[in-house]
Write a protein that holds these residues in place. Structure first.
Motif, PDB file in Angstrom:
ATOM      1  N   ASP A   1      75.454  50.770 -32.732  1.00 32.93           N
ATOM      2  CA  ASP A   1      76.356  51.212 -33.770  1.00 32.93           C
ATOM      3  C   ASP A   1      77.313  52.444 -33.243  1.00 32.93           C
ATOM      4  N   ASP A   2      77.072  52.938 -32.044  1.00 29.14           N
ATOM      5  CA  ASP A   2      77.943  53.987 -31.688  1.00 29.14           C
ATOM      6  C   ASP A   2      79.102  53.423 -30.501  1.00 29.14           C
ATOM      7  N   LEU A   3      79.111  52.246 -30.112  1.00 21.14           N
ATOM      8  CA  LEU A   3      80.092  51.752 -29.201  1.00 21.14           C
ATOM      9  C   LEU A   3      81.098  51.301 -29.880  1.00 21.14           C
ATOM     10  N   THR A   4      82.302  51.501 -29.448  1.00 23.04           N
ATOM     11  CA  THR A   4      83.979  51.059 -29.643  1.00 23.04           C
ATOM     12  C   THR A   4      84.054  49.560 -29.846  1.00 23.04           C
ATOM     13  N   THR A   5      84.716  49.025 -30.831  1.00 27.50           N
ATOM     14  CA  THR A   5      84.774  47.692 -31.093  1.00 27.50           C
ATOM     15  C   THR A   5      85.707  47.205 -30.075  1.00 27.50           C
ATOM     16  N   ILE A   6      85.567  45.656 -29.406  1.00 29.86           N
ATOM     17  CA  ILE A   6      86.419  45.054 -28.820  1.00 29.86           C
ATOM     18  C   ILE A   6      87.737  44.514 -29.393  1.00 29.86           C
ATOM     19  N   ALA A   7      88.792  44.830 -28.748  1.00 27.28           N
ATOM     20  CA  ALA A   7      90.019  44.272 -29.494  1.00 27.28           C
ATOM     21  C   ALA A   7      90.181  42.861 -29.427  1.00 27.28           C
TER      22      ALA A   7
END
Length: 150
Positions: free
Chosen positions: A50-56
């Motif tokens: 939940d701390d990771l960034t979302t992949i575009a």
């Protein structure tokens, strides 16, 4: 005040020998932590999802998914490409929509359709869904159609 500093460096330079059990290594280019379990073995510490960034955008051939392999021994987390995961679910790698196969072993069809003709069929008691003996097609039989009241 005394400080503790971890060994640090690039992921490509992580040691593979002469490690002490419990020794920590931090990768400065990937932001990962690895703990040695023996002189030549180490385990990665998995980051909180939940701390990771979302992949575009997803590159199915190169991007990886993390899976928990319940039947594995030791480290149960493993990796698989998005395309290999789709292949395991019988979804062509070129497809970008969610799909599911109606007939075992067949090519998957859309769960959430795009034009009203390729979406999920939800059955109530007046409908029956069967497939032919050759596993080639599915038949939808309609008993009563009740359009309700006004």
């Amino acid at each position: 005040m005394p400080r503790i500093q971890m060994k640090r460096g690039l992921k490509a330079n992580l040691p593979a020998a002469s490690m002490l059990a419990g020794e920590a290594h931090f990768t400065t280019d990937r932001g990962t932590l690895h703990i040695a379990t023996g002189p030549t073995t180490r385990l990665p510490v998995v980051p909180p999802i939940d701390d990771l960034t979302t992949i575009a955008a997803v590159d199915g051939a190169a991007d990886l998914l993390i899976l928990h392999d319940a039947s594995a021994t030791g480290q149960k987390e493993g990796k698989i490409t998005v395309n290999a995961f789709k292949a395991a679910l019988n979804i062509p790698s070129s497809d970008l929509d969610e799909k599911v196969a109606v007939v075992a072993g067949s090519v998957s069809g859309y769960i959430f359709g795009t034009n009203g003709t390729d979406g999920v069929i939800r059955l109530n008691p007046s409908l029956q869904w069967t497939k032919d003996t050759g596993n080639a097609f599915v038949t939808l039989a309609v008993g009563d159609v009740d359009c309700g009241t006004f």
